[in-house]
Design a protein around this motif. Sequence first.
Motif, short mmCIF file in Angstrom:
data_model
loop_
_atom_site.label_atom_id
_atom_site.label_comp_id
_atom_site.label_asym_id
_atom_site.label_seq_id
_atom_site.Cartn_x
_atom_site.Cartn_y
_atom_site.Cartn_z
N GLN A 101 -3.45 -2.86 -8.44
CA GLN A 101 -3.36 -3.89 -7.39
C GLN A 101 -4.57 -4.67 -8.15
OE1 GLN A 101 -4.07 -3.65 -4.25
NE2 GLN A 101 -4.26 -1.85 -4.00
N GLU A 135 1.06 -0.79 0.33
CA GLU A 135 -0.11 -0.31 0.27
C GLU A 135 0.96 0.87 0.15
OE1 GLU A 135 -3.25 0.26 -0.79
OE2 GLU A 135 -3.51 -1.38 -0.33
N LYS A 156 -3.78 3.77 -9.76
CA LYS A 156 -3.78 2.74 -8.31
C LYS A 156 -4.82 0.97 -8.47
CE LYS A 156 -4.26 5.94 -4.71
NZ LYS A 156 -4.64 6.05 -2.91
#
Length: 338
Positions: free
Chosen positions: A95, A69, A91
């Motif tokens: 992911q 993260e 992002k």
Amino acid sequence: MDKRIKMAAGAGVAALAIIAAGGGYYYFHVSKDTPEYAIQTVSESIANHDVQEFHRVVDVDSVLDSGYEGFVDGMTASVGVTPPDAGEAIKTFTQMLRTPLMLSVKSAIDSYVATGDLNAKENIGVMELIERTGLNDIEVRGVHNIQINDADNDEAFADLVLYQKELAGEFPIQIVLTRGKDAQWQVARVQNFQEYVAQIMQARRAQLDNYLAKAGEINARHDAAIREAEQKYGAILALGNLGQDKTRADLKALINDAFLTDWEARKQELFSLPVPKDAVTLHNLYMKICDTSIAAAQDYAKWMDDKNATTIKSAEEKIHQVQTLSAEAAALAKRMAS
């Protein structure tokens, strides 16, 4: 254990890898129910190749999650992209890579603890991430500020101080430990990896900007010299013609003294520049432009003597290559600058 961390580990395992490599330097004569003892045990478990003990004192999944993260947030923050939804797109993409990448990193950790070898060839992406996060060449300077949280006696913090070459200074990785029901402490997560990654990215951006500025100045200065030489070339032709030996001799002297000498000097100046990783492709283009231009000048000088059609054709082909390469380099430099 070597104080230099040369192992390949993913972004999520950043702090974990550092503790593993650096913990051996810090032995605390303390009781087993302290965070200091947990940090010491990390190092001992690796030295003894005890995977079970390692997992007892390190919550690997949690450390990986917090590290990953931080990696994603740090990368996104450093890009400074617009429009606003571009950051979310980055992002989302990262992911998608999370599960397979974290499995690879976890496998590399277990391999390292068990054998002292990360087995990076079978854990794809590990080396790339360690380089991306700047952990391939750091020095552990110490473990400091180990303290239990005043608001929660089952939580503790520690600063693992790193010296990072690209930052030209120290950076404290903040480690969080938690105490379980058995009163034993365990490394649980990192909480400032985002700031570390962002600083690395900013340092690399500064290095890239510095390279672009210096390379741009070198090229602009030498481009001006070449334009001046081209004017002299035209003036010599205006006063004579290629059928005259004196004209060809004067042109050959100009090619050797101006064109060839200047391109060789440009190549040496560019070659002497520090080249950040992100500028390697552009730098190689510049080197190829110089080499091709030098070869073209040599062909032109040779043609002034042999008057061979093959020689001038070779020179003209090289000049065309230089034009194509120069256009590619200019476009790439523009993209990198923006």
